[in-house]
Motif scaffolding. Structure first.
Motif, PDB file in Angstrom:
ATOM      1  N   UNK A 138       0.872  -1.189   0.000  1.00 11.48           N
ATOM      2  CA  UNK A 138       0.000   0.000   0.000  1.00 11.48           C
ATOM      3  C   UNK A 138       0.893   1.217   0.000  1.00 11.48           C
ATOM      4  N   UNK A 139       0.585   2.140  -0.898  1.00 14.92           N
ATOM      5  CA  UNK A 139       1.396   3.352  -1.037  1.00 14.92           C
ATOM      6  C   UNK A 139       0.517   4.586  -0.869  1.00 14.92           C
ATOM      7  N   UNK A 140       1.086   5.648  -0.292  1.00 13.08           N
ATOM      8  CA  UNK A 140       0.322   6.897  -0.214  1.00 13.08           C
ATOM      9  C   UNK A 140       0.125   7.487  -1.615  1.00 13.08           C
ATOM     10  N   UNK A 141      -1.039   8.064  -1.851  1.00 15.87           N
ATOM     11  CA  UNK A 141      -1.340   8.706  -3.130  1.00 15.87           C
ATOM     12  C   UNK A 141      -0.741  10.104  -3.110  1.00 15.87           C
TER      13      UNK A 141
ATOM     14  N   UNK B 147      -3.501   0.486  -3.564  1.00 13.33           N
ATOM     15  CA  UNK B 147      -2.865  -0.829  -3.545  1.00 13.33           C
ATOM     16  C   UNK B 147      -1.958  -0.976  -4.753  1.00 13.33           C
ATOM     17  N   UNK B 148      -0.792  -1.604  -4.530  1.00 13.00           N
ATOM     18  CA  UNK B 148       0.105  -1.950  -5.619  1.00 13.00           C
ATOM     19  C   UNK B 148      -0.259  -3.314  -6.170  1.00 13.00           C
TER      20      UNK B 148
END
Length: 172
Positions: free
Chosen positions: A37-40, A49-50
């Motif tokens: 999971x990455x910050x937008x 989600x990646x």
């Protein structure tokens, strides 16, 4: 030879399987799905989600026996071990890649819940397997694992349901 050591956290895709190797020794095999999971960017507090990566994990000897008894489908886990990446050719002549981990350590991811540790004297895949035979043939030295003499097993412990830092105590 240099080994690549990785630590992966994710969720079990299915319950662990007990398999038997060429030597006749049992081992555990299970799949872990890991999605980063990455910050937008530019949207504080929003995440995306990646791509999900799937790993086939192999756990041998005591670790394998304990994994089979402890892990279940959907549970969050952490696995640490040697990464093995292999290409293979399918029946239709296309190529695929398998990503495997030979686990040195595996356990539940406590970021998502609590666990209670249970020490076992003789890890077992189940009744009547070769792991049971191998451990059953050995005599334990001293009082290790003896429920009447092992100091660890005899130690008083607080009631699990009513103690711990994350259990709410009723207001007085």
């Amino acid at each position: 030879m240099q080994d690549t050591i990785v630590t992966v956290h994710g969720r079990l895709v299915a319950d662990p399987e007990v398999c038997v190797g060429r030597s006749g020794q049992p081992y555990a095999k299970f799949r872990v799905a890991s999605t980063p999971r990455r910050p937008v960017s530019g949207q504080p507090g929003a995440f995306e989600d990646g791509d999900t990566a799937f790993y086939t994990v192999y756990a041998f000897r005591n670790l394998g026996a304990n994994v089979v008894k402890s892990f279940g489908k959907g549970e969050p886990v952490v696995v640490h071990g040697r990464l093995r990446v292999r290409e293979f050719q399918r029946e239709d002549k296309s190529y695929g890649t398998s990503v495997n981990i030979d686990a040195n350590v595996a356990g539940h991811d406590l970021s998502w819940g609590q666990a209670v540790y249970e020490k076992v004297a003789k890890p077992s895949y189940g009744s009547g397997d070769r792991m049971d035979d191998a451990f059953g043939a050995q005599e334990e030295s001293g009082s290790y694992g003896d429920p009447e003499h092992d100091d660890y097993l005899l130690a008083e412990r607080p009631d699990v349901a009513s103690s711990g830092p994350l259990v709410e105590q009723p207001a007085a």
